[in-house]
Design a protein around this motif. Structure first.
Motif, mmCIF file in Angstrom:
data_model
loop_
_atom_site.group_PDB
_atom_site.id
_atom_site.type_symbol
_atom_site.label_atom_id
_atom_site.label_comp_id
_atom_site.label_asym_id
_atom_site.label_seq_id
_atom_site.Cartn_x
_atom_site.Cartn_y
_atom_site.Cartn_z
ATOM 1 N N UNK A 1 0.815 -1.205 0.056
ATOM 2 C CA UNK A 1 -0.035 0.137 0.143
ATOM 3 C C UNK A 1 0.885 1.234 -0.106
ATOM 4 N N UNK A 2 0.339 2.435 -0.329
ATOM 5 C CA UNK A 2 1.023 3.448 0.086
ATOM 6 C C UNK A 2 1.327 3.990 1.145
ATOM 7 N N UNK A 3 1.922 5.150 1.680
ATOM 8 C CA UNK A 3 2.417 5.418 2.854
ATOM 9 C C UNK A 3 1.121 5.715 3.848
ATOM 10 N N UNK A 4 0.133 6.294 3.107
ATOM 11 C CA UNK A 4 -1.158 6.471 3.977
ATOM 12 C C UNK A 4 -2.008 5.495 4.344
ATOM 13 N N UNK A 5 -1.886 4.480 3.461
ATOM 14 C CA UNK A 5 -2.842 3.151 3.745
ATOM 15 C C UNK A 5 -4.157 3.398 2.878
ATOM 16 N N UNK A 6 -4.010 4.462 1.651
ATOM 17 C CA UNK A 6 -5.448 4.696 1.138
ATOM 18 C C UNK A 6 -5.449 4.242 -0.351
ATOM 19 N N UNK B 1 -0.167 -0.239 7.769
ATOM 20 C CA UNK B 1 -0.891 0.816 8.342
ATOM 21 C C UNK B 1 -1.994 1.067 7.181
ATOM 22 N N UNK B 2 -3.398 1.177 7.913
ATOM 23 C CA UNK B 2 -4.566 1.782 7.015
ATOM 24 C C UNK B 2 -5.853 1.835 8.101
ATOM 25 N N UNK B 3 -6.187 2.863 8.029
ATOM 26 C CA UNK B 3 -7.488 3.198 8.723
ATOM 27 C C UNK B 3 -8.487 2.299 8.523
#
Lengths: 344, 435
Positions: free
Chosen positions: B232-237, B392-394
């Motif tokens: 995933x990308x850094x922000x988890x989006x 990390x992902x919300x």
């Protein structure tokens, strides 16, 4: 069990004595006095009182009688319903609570969910399949066991026993039976030669649907059989006698007498079965978890997973619940209309 | 239908009652402010005989019980442990969070922690963590997952790592070196096929949770990381699961599946029994949870090696549970006492490492218990390896772990179905992540 009663001509009424140690259900079914009032709907509305005064005091009395029930309905149904309505128009997350109004986004998001279409389609399919199979099977069984003989009461009891299990317990039982690791059914089918290689009961969409249908039929057939039996017992023997005097065969008397007179019972069964199937949850939650590949996700499962598995969005889940409620009201109204007995 | 004034009045009364009752239902938001641990409680908090409540989920019951027993024995404070089935845990925490009934301490699957800190379920413990003497060596993946807007809320409770297990007996029979597990993805495929070639009744090369999003995340993500790529990308989006390394991973499993080297039960495996066949000695080699080393060694002669990437490398999924003080706790100082003890050598070595659980501190990887068993050392070392991660992902649960998630759809298509749908399946994961 019941002592063997004297064999009777088909269609005749029976009045088997309830012996000690008799299964109360089968005994009460077997006992039928010809003088017993006919089952079926009562006449028209209650006639109003003669005088004005008596009518108003009567009405007050009526309210008094209805008050406890009304209170229950209010506390256990109307208030929660109101809360769900409020949730459905709010931006309400599982962890953060209400964060203001969110209409119509909740509803558009609920309908726009990638699983909404497949879930509705699957729920309808499942409902049609289970209702047709269950009602047909229950009617067949009821006709088969309406006479009280020893053999029949055994069958009757055997078919009724699964109804004593909770649906969740029954689902767990079938989960074990279907398990590829430890289930006995797969090896059994292989040994009999009905299957080559390991059988996957829940592995394909079709298999998962039919495996679940098998469970539900096993669990509910006895219950619907019982309802239809009560209806059958309510049909007077005189009618059959008249029909046979007029020279009607078995099939004709079934078609022209049994079915029309059984309509109220059949209507009740259909409504119960359709409503229950549209709200199916436990069996799929335990058996398939909506799998394989989301092919067995029912609408109620979608409500559950929106609320608790991932999205954690109570607002959207409540919006979906409201839509389901609306659909159910419409479906049931249509059923009542279609199945209402054309009584005089 | 006609109505008389009287029935209308009665109806109005009912409606009035209903609205009144509704008005009484206040919105169940997170009332009040989160508790803070007072700064004069010192780095160790307060041990004054308070009764603390702690919730965790069933998969970590054994480790949680060990920790709680050890703490209760040596402290005035007493911790009461409540275990909830894995599938009901989120539901339960959600309900309690809404009504303000969360326990003093609760653990959470580390991949859900970002979502829960964002929702404000935990108390801020940034300053207290800084006071700990061992602050610098605490597992960074868990700390990062529990960080929201530069404030820290969570410490590692139990680490759960994924490694490659192989069955030495089956390797011997297949003519493979029983002391040498796979070091690349290609070797994993070869060795699984070699075990399959034994052609024994009920014995298969490998197994995996073919209908279990969590299992796939836990065992396949490290193969991508070890190849030097990201999921995933850094922000988890945004999902990057259509990358080259990921595609190699899918191809490997598809090849094994088509060669008949995967257990038939894998296809429907929802995660409840995904390691059962290996534990019964019927599987050659598979990625596996390291916490089960002790239990599995009772029935199988196990070899352990890190999960490799396409051309080598080593990585693990730093999973397990984080733990924090809840927003509803009335005894945050006493709760902190448990957390500070949890980070101590006593808890990490005498309790966790003594029971073959990886310590959550890098400086304890080479402890006395690890020295007795080289396999444990392998596990402890990979926990701190450069390519090991806690993703990390919300919206992690929705995208990956939930039954029927877009991730499950993606990898099932790649292994069992139409592999041409990779791009749109990956798009669906991104959509779930960015909601």
């Amino acid at each position: 069990m019941t002592p063997p009663s004297t064999p009777l001509p088909p269609g005749a009424t029976t009045a088997a004595p309830a012996g000690a140690g008799d299964d109360p259900v089968t005994a009460s079914l077997a006992r039928r006095s010809p003088l017993a009032p006919r089952a079926g709907r009562r006449g028209g509305p209650v006639r109003p009182g003669r005088g004005r005064g008596s009518s108003s005091s009567r009405r007050r009395q009526g309210w008094l009688y209805a008050a406890p029930t009304a209170l229950f309905v209010l506390v256990l149904f109307l208030v929660p319903l109101g809360l769900v309505l409020r949730m459905s128009v709010s931006d309400w997350s599982l962890f953060a609570g209400s964060r203001g109004i969110n209409v119509p986004d909740n509803f558009t998001a609920a309908v726009g969910d990638r699983l909404f279409g497949p879930a509705v389609q699957f729920t309808v399919t499942y409902t049609v399949v289970t209702t047709v199979i269950l009602i047909a099977l229950a009617l067949g069984l009821a006709l088969l066991v309406q006479e009280a003989t020893r053999w029949n009461s055994v069958v009757r009891t055997a078919v009724l026993v699964p109804s004593a299990l909770g649906l969740a317990s029954a689902s767990l039982l079938f989960y074990a039976l279907y398990s590829p690791q430890s289930g006995p059914l797969g090896p059994l089918l292989q040994r009999v030669g009905l299957a080559d290689g390991p059988v996957s009961f829940l592995g394909t969409p079709t298999a998962a649907l039919w495996s679940t249908v098998a469970l539900v039929v096993w669990r509910f057939a006895g219950f619907y059989m019982l309802l239809l039996l009560v209806g059958l017992q309510g049909i007077s023997g005189d009618v059959y006698e008249a029909a046979s005097i007029d020279g009607a065969g078995r099939f004709r008397s079934f078609w022209h007498i049994t079915l029309p007179l059984l309509t109220p019972s059949l209507a009740l069964c259909t409504i119960l079965c359709v409503t229950g199937s549209l709200l199916a949850f436990d069996q799929f939650y335990i058996l398939t978890k909506g799998g394989p590949d989301n092919t067995t996700v029912t609408v109620v499962q979608l409500v559950y997973s929106t609320a608790f598995a991932g999205a954690n969005d109570l607002g959207r889940a409540a919006a979906l619940s409201i839509l389901v409620l609306g659909a159910l009201v419409v479906v049931n109204a249509l059923q009542f209309k279609a199945l209402r007995r054309k009584d005089v | 239908m006609t109505t008389t004034p009287r029935t209308r009045r009665a109806r109005r009364l009912v409606a009035l009652l209903a609205t009144g009752a509704l008005a009484g239902l206040t919105a169940c938001g997170s009332g009040g402010t989160a508790p803070t641990v007072s700064s004069d409680a010192g780095p160790e908090g307060v041990d004054d005989g308070t009764t603390l409540t702690l919730w965790t989920r069933a998969p970590l019951e054994a480790q949680a019980q060990l920790l709680v027993d050890a703490y209760n024995e040596s402290h005035e404070n007493q911790v009461e442990l409540t275990i909830t089935p894995n599938d009901d845990y989120v539901t339960r925490v959600g309900a309690a969070a809404g009504s303000g009934d969360l326990p003093d301490l609760f653990a959470a699957d580390i991949v859900y922690v970002p979502n829960w800190t964002e929702a404000g379920l935990f108390a801020d413990i940034t300053d207290k963590i800084a006071e700990l003497p061992e602050a610098g060596s605490i597992n960074q993946g868990h700390l990062d997952a529990g960080t929201y807007e530069d404030q820290q809320y969570v410490l590692p409770f139990v680490l759960d790592l994924s490694v490659m297990f192989w069955n030495k007996d089956l390797y011997r029979q297949a003519g493979l070196d029983p002391e040498q597990g796979p070091t690349t993805l290609a070797e994993y495929e070869e060795q699984a096929l070699a075990v399959q070639a034994l052609d024994q009744e009920g014995v298969y090369g490998t197994a995996f949770g073919g209908n279990c999003g969590g299992c796939g995340v836990f065992t396949w993500f490290p193969m991508v990381w070890a190849s030097g790529e990201q999921v995933m990308d850094e922000a988890g989006t945004e999902s990057l699961l259509d990358g080259d390394a990921a595609t190699e991973v899918y191809d490997t499993f598809r090849t094994l599946q088509e060669a008949g080297a995967v257990t038939p039960a894998s296809r429907d495996e929802t995660g409840a029994t995904w390691v059962a066949d290996f534990q019964e000695g019927r599987v050659g080699v598979m990625p596996y949870p390291a916490t089960l080393l002790q239990g599995t060694s009772e029935t199988v002669d196990v070899g352990v090696t890190p999960i490799p990437g396409v051309d080598g490398g080593a990585s693990t999924f730093v999973g397990g549970d984080g733990i924090g003080i809840s927003k509803d706790s009335e005894a945050p100082d006493a709760a902190w006492n448990f957390l500070s003890w949890l980070m101590s050598d006593e808890a990490q070595v005498e309790v966790l490492a003594a029971n073959d659980v990886t310590p959550a501190r890098t400086d304890l990887a080479d402890n006395e218990f690890a020295q007795e068993d080289p396999r444990v050392q392998v596990i402890n070392e990979v926990a701190g390896a450069a390519d090991s991660r806690t993703p990390f992902a919300p919206n992690f649960q929705q995208a990956f772990n939930a039954p029927g998630s877009p991730w499950v759809t993606l990898f099932r298509n790649q292994v069992y179905g139409d592999a041409g749908t990779l791009e749109q399946d990956n798009e669906a994961i991104t959509e779930a992540l960015s909601q």
